[in-house]
Design a protein around this motif. Structure first.
Motif, PDB file in Angstrom:
ATOM      1  N   VAL A  75       0.845  -1.197   0.000  1.00 43.13           N
ATOM      2  CA  VAL A  75       0.000   0.000   0.000  1.00 43.13           C
ATOM      3  C   VAL A  75       0.879   1.244   0.000  1.00 43.13           C
ATOM      4  N   ARG A  76       1.906   1.280   0.847  1.00 39.45           N
ATOM      5  CA  ARG A  76       2.816   2.439   0.892  1.00 39.45           C
ATOM      6  C   ARG A  76       3.527   2.648  -0.439  1.00 39.45           C
ATOM      7  N   GLN A  77       3.775   1.568  -1.172  1.00 42.20           N
ATOM      8  CA  GLN A  77       4.466   1.662  -2.461  1.00 42.20           C
ATOM      9  C   GLN A  77       3.489   1.837  -3.629  1.00 42.20           C
ATOM     10  N   ASP A  78       2.207   2.000  -3.316  1.00 40.79           N
ATOM     11  CA  ASP A  78       1.162   2.232  -4.321  1.00 40.79           C
ATOM     12  C   ASP A  78       0.913   1.031  -5.229  1.00 40.79           C
ATOM     13  N   TRP A  79       1.116  -0.177  -4.733  1.00 38.08           N
ATOM     14  CA  TRP A  79       0.769  -1.380  -5.497  1.00 38.08           C
ATOM     15  C   TRP A  79      -0.660  -1.819  -5.182  1.00 38.08           C
ATOM     16  N   ALA A 118      -4.475  -0.760  -2.922  1.00 40.59           N
ATOM     17  CA  ALA A 118      -5.265   0.297  -2.283  1.00 40.59           C
ATOM     18  C   ALA A 118      -6.351  -0.356  -1.431  1.00 40.59           C
ATOM     19  N   TYR A 156      -8.144  -5.319  -0.242  1.00 44.58           N
ATOM     20  CA  TYR A 156      -7.205  -4.520  -1.017  1.00 44.58           C
ATOM     21  C   TYR A 156      -7.392  -4.809  -2.493  1.00 44.58           C
ATOM     22  N   THR A 167      -3.882  -1.200  -7.787  1.00 41.13           N
ATOM     23  CA  THR A 167      -3.875   0.188  -8.232  1.00 41.13           C
ATOM     24  C   THR A 167      -3.604   0.215  -9.734  1.00 41.13           C
ATOM     25  N   LYS A 225      -1.141   1.546 -11.148  1.00 42.92           N
ATOM     26  CA  LYS A 225       0.293   1.263 -11.273  1.00 42.92           C
ATOM     27  C   LYS A 225       0.546  -0.249 -11.272  1.00 42.92           C
ATOM     28  N   SER A 226      -0.099  -0.973 -10.358  1.00 51.54           N
ATOM     29  CA  SER A 226       0.145  -2.420 -10.292  1.00 51.54           C
ATOM     30  C   SER A 226      -0.479  -3.145 -11.478  1.00 51.54           C
ATOM     31  N   GLU A 230       8.315   6.911 -12.876  1.00 52.73           N
ATOM     32  CA  GLU A 230       8.930   6.513 -11.613  1.00 52.73           C
ATOM     33  C   GLU A 230      10.342   7.032 -11.424  1.00 52.73           C
TER      34      GLU A 230
END
Length: 176
Positions: A61-65, A67, A77, A80, A82-83, A155
């Protein structure tokens, strides 16, 4: 000799890697979300303890993979954007048939050395995934490769404010 195969015991499975595999291979095509309880249950046969699953989820979650989402089964979860992009790129690499022709261009990233170890290792892993390889002869570090423009724009530029990317159409012709 009995002919029966001895069971194979997994020594260690990384919770984060297992979550990526689970989302990428199974959950992505099923709306890309799951409850925490389901994730813990699905990873238990791999001997991944519930606290390790929760810790890996928190980091992702902290790395935005991932949400957080509310599901009928409880807290969960979801992937995202991004993932989803990364998993799509991975699926193309893993399941591709044949190879794409080389377009005759090199993409090169040049950046100042990264002092923070965690950032440096994350960057190294991401660039390697994209097909980049470090070129130790060049200072500052240069990573020649052929697929990273999108990564760089999204990134690497965030991680490396003093970075530059360029495409050279002459390297394959022996012109330097």
């Amino acid at each position: 000799m009995s002919g029966a195969l001895a069971p194979i015991k997994l020594v260690y499975v990384n919770a984060r890697a297992a979550l990526f595999d689970l989302y990428g291979d199974h959950l992505r095509i099923r709306a890309g979300k799951a409850s925490v309880a389901a994730l813990v249950r699905l990873l238990a046969p791999l001997d991944i303890a519930a606290p390790a699953v929760r810790t890996a989820i928190s980091r992702m979650v902290r790395q935005d993979w991932l949400a957080p989402v509310r599901l009928p089964q409880g807290p969960g979860y979801a992937l995202t954007p991004k993932s989803v992009r990364r998993l799509d790129e991975t699926a193309v690499r893993v399941y591709r048939t044949g190879s794409a022709p080389w377009p005759g261009r090199w993409h090169v990233l040049v950046f100042q050395p990264v002092r923070e170890r965690a950032t440096r290792e994350r960057l190294r892993a991401d660039l390697s995934f994209l097909g980049y390889a470090p070129s130790p002869e060049l200072l500052p570090p240069a990573w020649p490769g052929d697929e990273a423009r999108a990564y760089f724009e999204q990134e690497a530029a965030r991680l490396l404010p003093a970075a530059a990317a360029f495409v050279d159409h002459n390297l394959d012709k022996g012109v330097h």
